[in-house]
Design a protein around this motif. Structure first.
Motif, mmCIF file in Angstrom:
data_model
loop_
_atom_site.group_PDB
_atom_site.id
_atom_site.type_symbol
_atom_site.label_atom_id
_atom_site.label_comp_id
_atom_site.label_asym_id
_atom_site.label_seq_id
_atom_site.Cartn_x
_atom_site.Cartn_y
_atom_site.Cartn_z
ATOM 1 N N ASN A 209 0.803 -1.247 0.098
ATOM 2 C CA ASN A 209 0.061 -0.101 0.404
ATOM 3 C C ASN A 209 1.024 1.305 0.093
ATOM 4 N N ALA A 210 1.944 1.301 0.788
ATOM 5 C CA ALA A 210 2.907 2.471 0.768
ATOM 6 C C ALA A 210 3.392 2.693 -0.530
ATOM 7 N N ASP A 211 3.932 1.597 -1.274
ATOM 8 C CA ASP A 211 4.549 1.768 -2.379
ATOM 9 C C ASP A 211 3.460 2.438 -3.364
ATOM 10 N N GLU A 212 2.204 1.874 -3.202
ATOM 11 C CA GLU A 212 1.204 2.340 -4.310
ATOM 12 C C GLU A 212 1.155 3.983 -3.973
ATOM 13 N N LEU A 213 0.898 4.133 -2.783
ATOM 14 C CA LEU A 213 0.465 5.652 -2.522
ATOM 15 C C LEU A 213 1.442 6.423 -2.797
ATOM 16 N N GLY A 214 2.845 5.982 -2.568
ATOM 17 C CA GLY A 214 3.926 6.596 -3.202
ATOM 18 C C GLY A 214 3.937 6.871 -4.670
ATOM 19 N N ARG A 215 3.746 6.099 -5.319
ATOM 20 C CA ARG A 215 3.516 6.175 -6.734
ATOM 21 C C ARG A 215 2.406 7.398 -7.223
ATOM 22 N N GLN A 216 1.348 7.155 -6.360
ATOM 23 C CA GLN A 216 0.291 8.184 -6.719
ATOM 24 C C GLN A 216 0.736 9.643 -6.341
ATOM 25 N N ALA A 217 1.492 9.600 -5.199
ATOM 26 C CA ALA A 217 1.894 10.957 -4.566
ATOM 27 C C ALA A 217 2.746 11.758 -5.661
ATOM 28 N N GLU A 218 3.751 10.685 -6.381
ATOM 29 C CA GLU A 218 4.693 11.067 -7.348
ATOM 30 C C GLU A 218 4.202 11.639 -8.370
ATOM 31 N N ARG A 219 3.096 10.942 -8.990
ATOM 32 C CA ARG A 219 2.255 11.325 -10.330
ATOM 33 C C ARG A 219 1.695 12.852 -9.915
ATOM 34 N N ALA A 220 1.296 12.764 -8.631
ATOM 35 C CA ALA A 220 0.411 14.337 -8.441
ATOM 36 C C ALA A 220 1.423 15.305 -8.406
ATOM 37 N N SER A 221 2.655 14.891 -7.669
ATOM 38 C CA SER A 221 3.583 16.006 -7.637
ATOM 39 C C SER A 221 3.916 16.535 -9.055
ATOM 40 N N ALA A 222 4.084 15.334 -10.037
ATOM 41 C CA ALA A 222 4.566 16.044 -11.533
ATOM 42 C C ALA A 222 3.324 16.799 -11.858
ATOM 43 N N ASN A 223 2.220 16.528 -11.545
ATOM 44 C CA ASN A 223 1.151 17.441 -12.103
ATOM 45 C C ASN A 223 1.236 18.953 -11.548
ATOM 46 N N VAL A 224 1.599 18.683 -10.061
ATOM 47 C CA VAL A 224 1.886 20.288 -9.419
ATOM 48 C C VAL A 224 3.144 20.944 -10.321
ATOM 49 N N ALA A 225 3.837 20.284 -10.366
ATOM 50 C CA ALA A 225 4.972 21.002 -11.166
ATOM 51 C C ALA A 225 4.482 21.678 -12.592
ATOM 52 N N ASP A 226 3.820 20.684 -13.013
ATOM 53 C CA ASP A 226 3.289 21.292 -14.550
ATOM 54 C C ASP A 226 2.337 22.511 -14.281
ATOM 55 N N TYR A 227 1.456 22.364 -13.374
ATOM 56 C CA TYR A 227 0.743 23.282 -13.244
ATOM 57 C C TYR A 227 1.543 24.663 -12.863
ATOM 58 N N GLU A 228 2.587 24.377 -11.939
ATOM 59 C CA GLU A 228 3.168 25.644 -11.535
ATOM 60 C C GLU A 228 3.821 26.361 -12.815
ATOM 61 N N ARG A 229 4.489 25.497 -13.610
ATOM 62 C CA ARG A 229 4.842 26.121 -15.010
ATOM 63 C C ARG A 229 3.859 27.009 -15.605
ATOM 64 N N GLN A 230 2.546 26.354 -15.705
ATOM 65 C CA GLN A 230 1.662 27.165 -16.440
ATOM 66 C C GLN A 230 1.335 28.438 -15.618
ATOM 67 N N LEU A 231 1.245 28.449 -14.433
ATOM 68 C CA LEU A 231 0.964 29.574 -13.443
ATOM 69 C C LEU A 231 2.229 30.613 -13.850
ATOM 70 N N ALA A 232 3.461 30.232 -13.879
ATOM 71 C CA ALA A 232 4.253 31.205 -14.037
ATOM 72 C C ALA A 232 4.070 31.895 -15.465
ATOM 73 N N ALA A 233 3.820 30.949 -16.214
ATOM 74 C CA ALA A 233 3.712 31.433 -17.758
ATOM 75 C C ALA A 233 2.585 32.445 -17.662
#
Lengths: 614, 275
Positions: A209-233
């Protein structure tokens, strides 16, 4: 070799190396061809075996059914309050109440509160009282006595007992165990680290479960980074627009920024939550010893001790804490062999049957009341919304009716059309056109015939919707071209000497055809008919158009009553989410295949009978 | 009415005025018969007279039109869509190409035996009984059996098959099958039997048996036989017609044709110079 006359040209020297190589090459090519053929057949056979094995494997659970064998008191004031002697009135009595009473008697403590009564009721099928009702209707004198009856279990309970919906294993205790009480919250102590393996299992699930949640968190942070780039633009766009004095553009950019900011905030919260949960699991996995609390996302552990069942809420190496699901008879110490652990690998959240229901079922099974028997119900009832009550009889009978209509229509029409076209029709443009169109019709998608059936048979002629009559008519249209084409080929293959022989002794053309040519063509005609009928048997699409896709509970009594057919029933069941219907789908496929094999077998027998050697 | 009376009635009816002292009246008369297969002119202006109760043989090289002409006599050519026949063929003075004539009745009067034995894939009994059955010439089951037995006897097959009348006809040997086909043709009570190379698929012993049979049948039927074997024509026939490239070159007494042919082509053919 020297005595070969000079005038012989193209003589092959069979002893030369080239000739030998040539022969070798020929042998090689023949051997290769044989090997390819064998490989192709083996490949096809393998696929067939895999396919059939898969279907059979999936279908097996549908062929048995679990029921409770119980002695049920049939009280007159419950099932027959008016004291009627009419079996039909008696049949309307409240037999459900009787069987529930019978079941509650087994669990007197559980029957005290409403919640546990509901759990017990949930194990029974809607049709659980059918057997008792039948018995009492057949013999009203049973009222007032105790009757032995089969109570059909619900689909979920049935699948649990078959091991389909949940993985469970029962392990006998290895050390003495003592429960702290008989009801409510109890702690079970043991002499040794009896629960170490279960603790290990739970920890490994946590790690996953920890591994699975970790993967989900990684995906979510990747999204965060993407959104932040858009925000800066977007912010840069605002700055640029303000510098240029374009207020409209700045306004739109500003609204985008606001939206992105909220998205980013919620995503960040999600990431935080996921990482937090992952860390908790990881920490719990890393911690050795101590005890772990169980929740519905983790495997369940039940302990059967002193005639009761305890569900663990917390597991330690040598003890568990838990809730009593079925009351214990005493809090005495149980010997190693006298208690057992029931581990259900599938978490409660991922299955339909709850731990409380499982506890009751396990208890019933322990008492030897649960019986698994051949599922006759599957072959004797129509469709149902309840998986355990659903049967194929209505669709099987619908299939038989539909096939009969198809056969009765297309065999005579098809064969006579073929005879006319092949033996009597003049060869001209019109017959050429007919021939081309018959060939084209054989290639028309089947759903088009369904549309035609809908427009012509139902809308124009007003024939009843979803009836085998219309289904048979549509399938007959579908099959006719096949039968005509194969019958013509069969007629063509009859040697002309037979026709000449008949004509030569003064038979008319019709006599020659019907007395001699057609009987000789009959094996071929039958083969074509069977190919066509097998095609029709598996056809779903045109029947959907004419409403044979209905939910049919009653077995059709004639060709004008609403019915469905096996392939459509399979299609309907395969669409249902209940696990129980998956097995029914596979079982219905097996029945369809059996139907097909029977039909083909019959055709082979008929063909043998018609076949004449010359 | 048993078979004997059927055959004698049908045979004697046209024999009126055909006494021993009167000149022989031809059974079949062909007058300027032309046959076309589409564009191909297969038979050119053939005129011939065939006397009753005798064997007439047609000889000639392959593709000369002798089989085509034979098939005109029972109108089997009708089954070929592109075939066209002109001219006049009469049997007992009756034009067989008359539109009012029923071709089925004609074929009952003119039986045919084919090159390859073609019994029906049914029992021996059924093979012979089929003709009388469709023509309704048997009044009862016993009568039908009588017809079958006497037909098989006439075809010289009865003694060989009397114990297995219910066995399939296709299980017989080639020669027996051909005699079965002859019995089948006889059972309908024809006046004329056409034989299209009946022995070409048979061994010499079976051929000899068929030839004996033809000689026997000559007493009751008019037989027209197409053959590639000149010895056979010489052995079995009283009259012979020689066809070449669609023309009837010469017709006459078999003896004369083989010993003293008038036409050069006939002479070349029978002496084996071509064909």
């Amino acid at each position: 070799m020297t005595d070969i006359p000079l005038d012989r040209i193209g003589v092959i020297d069979t002893t030369s190396a080239a000739a030998k190589a040539h022969v070798r090459a020929r042998y090689g090519s023949e051997a290769r061809f044989k090997a390819y053929g064998l490989a192709a057949i083996a490949f096809a056979a393998l696929f067939l075996v895999v396919l059939i094995a898969d279907i059979v494997f999936k279908a097996v659970p549908a062929f048995t059914i679990s029921s409770l064998q119980l002695e049920v008191p049939v009280a007159g004031n419950v099932v027959n309050p008016n004291g009627s002697s009419d079996p039909i009135v008696i049949g309307r009595g409240d037999f459900i109440k009787s069987i529930r009473e019978g079941l509650y008697a087994l669990f007197p403590e559980a029957a005290q509160d409403r919640k546990s009564r509901k759990v017990i009721q949930g194990l029974l099928s809607n049709g659980a009282a059918d057997d008792l009702r039948r018995q009492v209707m057949a013999k009203p004198s049973l009222i007032g006595t105790t009757v032995a009856t089969d109570l059909l279990l619900s689909d979920d309970a049935d699948l649990y007992l078959k091991g389909v919906s949940a993985q469970r294993h029962v392990v006998a205790g290895t050390a003495n165990a003592t429960a702290s009480g008989a009801t409510g919250k109890v702690t079970i102590f043991t002499d040794a680290n009896v629960f170490a393996t279960e603790l290990q299992l739970i920890k490994s699930v946590m790690s996953r479960n920890a591994d699975e949640l970790g993967r989900q968190a990684e995906r979510a942070s990747a999204n965060v980074a993407d959104y932040e780039r858009q925000l800066a633009a977007a912010r840069a766009a605002i700055a640029a627009a303000q510098a240029a004095g374009d207020t409209a553009a700045a306004g739109t950019a500003q609204s985008l920024v606001t939206k992105l900011e909220t998205d980013v905030a919620s995503l960040k919260a999600q990431v935080f939550d996921l990482t937090g949960r992952a860390k908790t699991f990881a920490d719990r996995f890393a911690a050795t010893g101590g005890s772990e609390n169980l929740d519905p996302t983790l495997p369940s552990l039940l302990v059967s001790i002193n005639g009761g069942i305890v569900r663990a809420t917390s597991v330690g190496n040598d003890r568990i804490e838990g809730d009593v699901l079925v009351a214990l008879t005493s809090a005495a110490t149980a010997k190693a062999a006298d208690w057992s652990k029931i581990v259900i690998d599938t978490p409660e959240a991922s299955r339909k049957i709850t731990d409380a229901e499982i506890a009751i079922l396990e208890k019933l099974a322990e008492k030897g009341l649960v019986r698994s028997s051949f599922n006759w119900l599957f072959f004797s009832t129509g469709d149902s919304r309840e998986a355990e009550l659903a049967g194929i009889l209505s669709s099987l009978v619908g299939t038989i009716y539909t096939m009969l209509v198809t056969l009765v229509l297309c065999l005579p029409i098809g064969v006579l059309a073929a005879v006319y076209l092949e033996e009597f029709a003049p060869r001209n443009r019109f017959t050429d056109l007919v021939e081309v169109n018959i060939n084209n019709l054989a290639a028309v998608p089947s759903i088009v015939f369904g549309l035609l059936g809908l427009a012509v048979f139902i809308n124009a002629f007003g024939l009843p919707v979803s009836s085998p009559l219309v289904g048979g008519l549509v399938l007959a249209l579908l099959v006719l071209p096949t039968i005509i084409i194969t019958s013509r080929a069969a007629l063509k293959s009859v040697p002309p000497s037979i026709r000449e022989a008949a004509l030569g002794i003064g038979a008319s053309k019709q006599q020659a055809v019907f007395d001699h040519v057609l009987p000789l063509a009959m094996p071929g005609v039958l083969t074509g008919t069977i190919i066509g009928m097998a095609h029709a048997l598996g056809e779903t699409a045109p029947l959907l158009m004419i409403g044979m896709v209905a939910f049919i509970v009653d077995v059709p009594q004639g060709v004008t009553q609403p019915a469905t057919v096996l392939p459509v029933q399979i299609f309907l069941w395969s669409d249902l989410p209940e696990v129980g219907f998956q097995a029914k789908t596979a079982a219905a496929i097996l029945v369809l295949l059996a139907f097909l094999f029977t039909m083909n077998g019959l055709a082979i027998v008929l063909r043998r009978r018609f076949e004449r050697r010359w | 009415m048993d078979l004997k009376s059927v055959t004698t009635a049908s045979l004697q009816a046209p024999a009126k005025g055909n006494g021993t002292h009167a000149p022989v009246v031809a059974k079949v008369v062909a007058n300027a018969v032309n046959v076309y297969y589409g564009e191909k002119h297969a038979l050119k202006e053939v005129s011939v007279e065939i006397p009753p109760r005798s064997v007439m043989s047609f000889i000639g090289p392959s593709g000369c039109g002798k089989s085509t002409f034979l098939r005109c006599i029972n109108r089997m050519n009708d089954t070929i869509p592109i075939c066209r026949v002109t001219g006049r063929i009469t049997i007992d003075g009756l034009d067989i190409y008359d539109p009012s004539l029923d071709v089925v009745q004609l074929r009952a009067r003119v039986g045919m035996v084919f090159q390859k034995p073609n019994p029906f894939p049914k029992s021996i009994f059924e093979n012979v009984a089929y003709g009388p059955r469709i023509h309704g010439s048997a009044q009862s089951k016993a009568n039908l059996e009588e017809i079958v037995v006497s037909s098989l006897k006439k075809a010289g097959l009865f003694d060989e098959v009397k114990d297995r009348l219910n066995d399939t006809g296709t299980g017989l040997s080639g020669g027996q099958q051909q005699r079965l086909c002859i019995a089948r043709a006889i059972a309908v009570g024809p006046e004329i039997i056409l034989m299209d190379e009946p022995c070409s698929a048979l061994d010499p012993i079976a051929t000899a048996r068929i030839e004996e049979l033809i000689d026997e049948l000559r007493k009751s039927f008019t037989i027209i036989i197409v053959t590639h074997s000149m010895q056979q024509a010489a052995r079995v026939s009283q009259r012979t017609a020689f066809f070449h490239l669609g023309n009837l070159v010469e017709v006459g007494e078999t003896q004369t044709i083989f010993t003293n042919p008038k036409d050069k082509r006939t002479q070349d053919y029978i002496t084996g110079r071509f064909g």
